[in-house]
Motif scaffolding. Sequence first.
Motif, mmCIF file in Angstrom:
data_model
loop_
_atom_site.group_PDB
_atom_site.id
_atom_site.type_symbol
_atom_site.label_atom_id
_atom_site.label_comp_id
_atom_site.label_asym_id
_atom_site.label_seq_id
_atom_site.Cartn_x
_atom_site.Cartn_y
_atom_site.Cartn_z
ATOM 1 N N ILE A 40 -6.051 -2.383 7.714
ATOM 2 C CA ILE A 40 -6.655 -3.625 7.227
ATOM 3 C C ILE A 40 -7.943 -3.772 8.034
ATOM 4 O O ILE A 40 -7.887 -3.908 9.263
ATOM 5 N N VAL A 82 -8.408 -8.461 9.909
ATOM 6 C CA VAL A 82 -7.229 -9.294 9.668
ATOM 7 C C VAL A 82 -7.575 -10.771 9.686
ATOM 8 O O VAL A 82 -8.538 -11.199 10.328
ATOM 9 N N HIS A 110 0.843 -1.196 0.000
ATOM 10 C CA HIS A 110 0.000 0.000 0.000
ATOM 11 C C HIS A 110 0.879 1.247 0.000
ATOM 12 O O HIS A 110 1.911 1.282 0.658
ATOM 13 N N HIS A 134 -2.538 -12.386 7.059
ATOM 14 C CA HIS A 134 -1.923 -11.074 7.265
ATOM 15 C C HIS A 134 -0.709 -11.140 8.193
ATOM 16 O O HIS A 134 -0.014 -10.149 8.368
#
Length: 135
Positions: A55, A58, A46, A62
């Motif tokens: 996020i 999660v 990102h 992740h």
Amino acid sequence: MHTGAVILESPVHPVTEGDPLTLRCRYLYQPSNVSADFYKDGTLLHTSSTGEMTIPAVSKSHEGLYNCSNQERGESPESWIAVEASSSDDVTSDLVTMGAVAGVVIVIIALGAILLLIYCLKKRKAGAATQTPLS
């Protein structure tokens, strides 16, 4: 290149599956946010003009090593983000176990009641057989 001036703010403790996760990229010498690229396991995830990445929910996928970088100021050290199972999984497991135990207890009580009933009926029948009729 890590210069020590860029810091990735991340949780110290594991994040629970389904919870949001917000990472912030900070510059040590300025209180304001810096634009940043966020990486997980060395792969760009990102780019943010505010220095923040979220996020929303999660999952175990992740979990990994995260860091951030700013073109002019350098990059942060990597931080390990751990993801733990949701506590609702534990609650569900506990409820299943409690249900199974309750079921076994009910079966034992029912069998005890049936055996007691059979015993009482046999005793009553035996008592009736030993009584003499009244004249």
